[in-house]
Design a protein around this motif. Sequence first.
Motif, PDB file in Angstrom:
ATOM      1  N   ALA A 608       0.823  -1.214   0.000  1.00 35.53           N
ATOM      2  CA  ALA A 608       0.000   0.000   0.000  1.00 35.53           C
ATOM      3  C   ALA A 608       0.853   1.258   0.000  1.00 35.53           C
ATOM      4  N   THR A 609       1.879   1.288   0.851  1.00 37.32           N
ATOM      5  CA  THR A 609       2.727   2.481   0.956  1.00 37.32           C
ATOM      6  C   THR A 609       4.059   2.300   0.241  1.00 37.32           C
ATOM      7  N   HIS A 610       4.236   1.162  -0.456  1.00 37.59           N
ATOM      8  CA  HIS A 610       5.486   0.876  -1.185  1.00 37.59           C
ATOM      9  C   HIS A 610       6.687   1.032  -0.245  1.00 37.59           C
ATOM     10  N   ALA A 611       6.647   0.278   0.858  1.00 41.23           N
ATOM     11  CA  ALA A 611       7.698   0.399   1.866  1.00 41.23           C
ATOM     12  C   ALA A 611       7.958  -0.958   2.518  1.00 41.23           C
ATOM     13  N   ILE A 612       9.125  -1.056   3.162  1.00 44.73           N
ATOM     14  CA  ILE A 612       9.459  -2.215   3.985  1.00 44.73           C
ATOM     15  C   ILE A 612       9.451  -1.763   5.439  1.00 44.73           C
ATOM     16  N   HIS A 613       8.539  -2.348   6.253  1.00 40.09           N
ATOM     17  CA  HIS A 613       8.447  -2.021   7.670  1.00 40.09           C
ATOM     18  C   HIS A 613       9.416  -2.903   8.451  1.00 40.09           C
ATOM     19  N   MET A 614      10.082  -2.339   9.446  1.00 40.45           N
ATOM     20  CA  MET A 614      10.905  -3.121  10.361  1.00 40.45           C
ATOM     21  C   MET A 614      10.273  -3.085  11.743  1.00 40.45           C
ATOM     22  N   LEU A 615       9.961  -4.279  12.297  1.00 43.05           N
ATOM     23  CA  LEU A 615       9.378  -4.411  13.621  1.00 43.05           C
ATOM     24  C   LEU A 615      10.406  -5.056  14.545  1.00 43.05           C
ATOM     25  N   VAL A 626      13.125   0.808   3.793  1.00 42.28           N
ATOM     26  CA  VAL A 626      13.161   1.220   2.386  1.00 42.28           C
ATOM     27  C   VAL A 626      11.777   1.755   2.038  1.00 42.28           C
ATOM     28  N   THR A 627      11.735   2.850   1.276  1.00 42.54           N
ATOM     29  CA  THR A 627      10.458   3.468   0.945  1.00 42.54           C
ATOM     30  C   THR A 627      10.379   3.791  -0.538  1.00 42.54           C
ATOM     31  N   GLU A 628       9.249   4.370  -0.910  1.00 39.52           N
ATOM     32  CA  GLU A 628       9.036   4.781  -2.300  1.00 39.52           C
ATOM     33  C   GLU A 628      10.043   5.842  -2.719  1.00 39.52           C
ATOM     34  N   ASP A 629      10.530   6.630  -1.758  1.00 39.73           N
ATOM     35  CA  ASP A 629      11.529   7.657  -2.069  1.00 39.73           C
ATOM     36  C   ASP A 629      12.827   7.051  -2.574  1.00 39.73           C
ATOM     37  N   GLN A 630      13.061   5.777  -2.257  1.00 44.54           N
ATOM     38  CA  GLN A 630      14.262   5.077  -2.726  1.00 44.54           C
ATOM     39  C   GLN A 630      13.988   4.230  -3.961  1.00 44.54           C
ATOM     40  N   GLY A 631      12.884   4.539  -4.650  1.00 36.50           N
ATOM     41  CA  GLY A 631      12.571   3.853  -5.894  1.00 36.50           C
ATOM     42  C   GLY A 631      11.838   2.541  -5.730  1.00 36.50           C
ATOM     43  N   LEU A 632      11.292   2.274  -4.531  1.00 33.47           N
ATOM     44  CA  LEU A 632      10.593   1.013  -4.292  1.00 33.47           C
ATOM     45  C   LEU A 632       9.148   1.135  -4.756  1.00 33.47           C
ATOM     46  N   PHE A 633       8.709   0.154  -5.568  1.00 37.89           N
ATOM     47  CA  PHE A 633       7.324   0.157  -6.044  1.00 37.89           C
ATOM     48  C   PHE A 633       6.767  -1.257  -5.996  1.00 37.89           C
ATOM     49  N   GLY A 634       5.637  -1.389  -5.317  1.00 37.00           N
ATOM     50  CA  GLY A 634       4.945  -2.664  -5.282  1.00 37.00           C
ATOM     51  C   GLY A 634       5.740  -3.800  -4.682  1.00 37.00           C
ATOM     52  N   PRO A 635       6.331  -3.643  -3.489  1.00 34.18           N
ATOM     53  CA  PRO A 635       7.071  -4.772  -2.902  1.00 34.18           C
ATOM     54  C   PRO A 635       6.130  -5.929  -2.586  1.00 34.18           C
ATOM     55  N   TYR A 636       6.506  -7.121  -3.003  1.00 35.59           N
ATOM     56  CA  TYR A 636       5.645  -8.289  -2.814  1.00 35.59           C
ATOM     57  C   TYR A 636       6.323  -9.367  -1.972  1.00 35.59           C
ATOM     58  N   SER A 637       7.637  -9.485  -2.075  1.00 37.78           N
ATOM     59  CA  SER A 637       8.367 -10.487  -1.298  1.00 37.78           C
ATOM     60  C   SER A 637       9.597  -9.848  -0.695  1.00 37.78           C
ATOM     61  N   VAL A 638      10.080 -10.428   0.427  1.00 40.07           N
ATOM     62  CA  VAL A 638      11.244  -9.875   1.106  1.00 40.07           C
ATOM     63  C   VAL A 638      12.000 -11.021   1.776  1.00 40.07           C
ATOM     64  N   ALA A 639      13.333 -10.903   1.797  1.00 37.57           N
ATOM     65  CA  ALA A 639      14.177 -11.921   2.437  1.00 37.57           C
ATOM     66  C   ALA A 639      15.456 -11.258   2.916  1.00 37.57           C
ATOM     67  N   VAL A 640      16.056 -11.812   3.983  1.00 38.37           N
ATOM     68  CA  VAL A 640      17.339 -11.337   4.498  1.00 38.37           C
ATOM     69  C   VAL A 640      18.301 -12.512   4.503  1.00 38.37           C
ATOM     70  N   ASP A 641      19.466 -12.368   3.823  1.00 37.59           N
ATOM     71  CA  ASP A 641      20.419 -13.472   3.808  1.00 37.59           C
ATOM     72  C   ASP A 641      21.364 -13.381   5.006  1.00 37.59           C
ATOM     73  N   ARG A 642      22.268 -14.342   5.127  1.00 31.97           N
ATOM     74  CA  ARG A 642      23.124 -14.434   6.317  1.00 31.97           C
ATOM     75  C   ARG A 642      24.160 -13.324   6.380  1.00 31.97           C
ATOM     76  N   GLU A 643      24.386 -12.616   5.280  1.00 30.84           N
ATOM     77  CA  GLU A 643      25.365 -11.531   5.268  1.00 30.84           C
ATOM     78  C   GLU A 643      24.685 -10.176   5.369  1.00 30.84           C
ATOM     79  N   ASP A 644      23.427 -10.163   5.846  1.00 36.09           N
ATOM     80  CA  ASP A 644      22.660  -8.929   6.077  1.00 36.09           C
ATOM     81  C   ASP A 644      22.391  -8.159   4.788  1.00 36.09           C
ATOM     82  N   TYR A 645      22.095  -8.875   3.706  1.00 42.83           N
ATOM     83  CA  TYR A 645      21.592  -8.242   2.492  1.00 42.83           C
ATOM     84  C   TYR A 645      20.086  -8.435   2.443  1.00 42.83           C
ATOM     85  N   LEU A 646      19.361  -7.335   2.229  1.00 41.96           N
ATOM     86  CA  LEU A 646      17.906  -7.354   2.169  1.00 41.96           C
ATOM     87  C   LEU A 646      17.473  -7.451   0.704  1.00 41.96           C
TER      88      LEU A 646
END
Length: 663
Positions: A608-615, A626-646
């Motif tokens: 809805a807000t084209h953002a990644i929330h951190m809880l 990450v938000t729409e201001d950083q070019g994010l549009f329509g995020p549908y999936s998310v993952a974090v690997d062991r080296e802290d890459y989102l």
Amino acid sequence: MHATDPRHKTLVKIPVGTNMTSQMISPRGHARPNLRENEETMECSLCLKNFTTPKLLPCFHTFCLRCLQEYVERNAHNQKFACPLCAFECVIPPGGGVDELQTNFYIKAAQTKLKIAANSPCEICNDGSRAERCCIECEQNLCANCSRSHLKMKSSRDHHLVSLTEKKNAGEGQVTSKTFCEKHKGDELGFYCRKCAIPICLRCKVTVHEQHTTEDLSDVASEIRVLLTDMLKCAQGVLPKFHGHLNDITYYNDHLEKEREKLKEEIVEQTKRLHATVDELSRKMVADVEDEYCVEMARLSTRRNMISDRTTSFSTQLHSANQVVCYGSDADIAWNRDSLAEQLQKMASLITPADMIHLKMDFIPSSDVTSAGVGDLIGALKKIRDPTENLKIEEFSSFSVDNSFKAINSVCPVDDGTAWIALGWTADAHLFYRHGVKIKTHVVSKTIDFIARDSESLIMSSNEQKSVGKPGPGFNLDDFATFPGYNPRGIAVTPDGDVLICLAQSAAFQDYRPNHKNKVVRLNSAGKMINEYGADGKLYMYPLRVAVNVNGDICVTDCRKLSVIIVKRSGEFKTEYSGQNDKDGKANFEPRGIACDARGHIFVADGATHAIHMLDHTGKFMRHVVTEDQGLFGPYSVAVDREDYLWIGCRDADTKVFKLNWT
């Protein structure tokens, strides 16, 4: 290429020596800074084996040639690559590639000495003379006379001879080698031109540099060594700070263990004096202590690993720098003065990690059990957690999986910096490097909704086929579990190997009906049912994606309820997060993908807000990463690997990768 070629001023001639002791003397008699013997390493940081053809980078880190070739092949960009340990940007030598990087003759010399038995005879003159040196290139033992002859022969005059004798003389252990003039091939460099700032031979001195001020090269090198030795001492002052941070972590780890047990004992002792009706309150309170400390220990572990890696990197870098300053040839020390000084200044000014943030908890027993309410009989837990560690986000890459307009349903990171990507309910599974290069595509026997990974293989859900399977020969899916009447959606694998699966009675959340009993199930590694969450249809409306936090909590995005629902492993409800209110006080939240990191944070893709929330681990909102201001549009999936890459999968087949930098 010798240092007389002005195009190669950044190359460093490797110094070598015997094992370093707590107080070392340079070849010119200057006291060298202290380094502990256990800071030396004879193993490559990439393969964790003894060095084979060791190559030295400009940042003083050394790796096997083959390991470096494989690493550069995967990570080079624009003829440059980052050092695997400290990320220093290195230029790939033109023409010969990484094979042209300087060989670390110090390590070669140490390896050579380990192979040679004591009192070995000379292998040249065969008259029983004791070998005093060994040629690294020829791998031959030489006596004193043969050593001098070896360095006079045209074919071997630039070879490196390592001492085999153990003496206490200043400079003992330095590899003997000669450096020759590029113009006058047979003349050794012995002078230094002050005007041109380069080493020269005698013929250059009386011809091209006749009118220039020149000095003996050894005198100039001694002068430069004094300067670089002082800078090396400054750089060495940084290392104790890293060790101090590691000691603090060890102390804090012990403190956490003791305090956890102390708090649990206080809680249990107090509850023994109370009525049986407060047993449930006691259980919940103990569980809260375990929950908080579990998350804190996970954060402590990730910080320990980060600082340990940085300490190892700096220690090996400092060790190689010491060898360069103390044992480098006179010509190379003079030639590379500026580049060496610049690198040592960077090392001395390296910023160490910020002080660690601590969790503080206290148990406050009830002072009057006779008048207290049931909820206050035991007491209360007082928790003080300082603001979370600072987090800086930087975009690493952005790429398209294909030219379609499909949404990326799933991103499944793998340990080697790659990830499997599923796109728009197709049968294709794509494998990408995190910088956006596609490795391969497999066509699976069934359409894919989600990809997860257990300890042995991938595991995929097929909404259309109402099953979850693992790829077998030909990448055909072998059924792991089938669910008649249900559509499997998101998958998560727990640390103990169990598999969590979101099940819905309709293929799409728009088709949800109030009589549907959608749920999340827990299977063991053999596919046998262990538990069901929300089987009565009251907990979830349409569970889409699921993740497991470090404390065992089960986090589910419900795209019909428009919320994130968190329950404990037992199924006990913990909390529900429904997004952030806008300026009018209304929540605008469409949760899709969800992931947890090793620190207990929860990341949610909000379409809805084209953002990644951190809880945080309690489900409390912390920030948008990450938000729409950083070019994010329509995020549908998310993952974090062991080296802290989102990793973020978006609509229109786009993928974005961000580095999470914790300080």
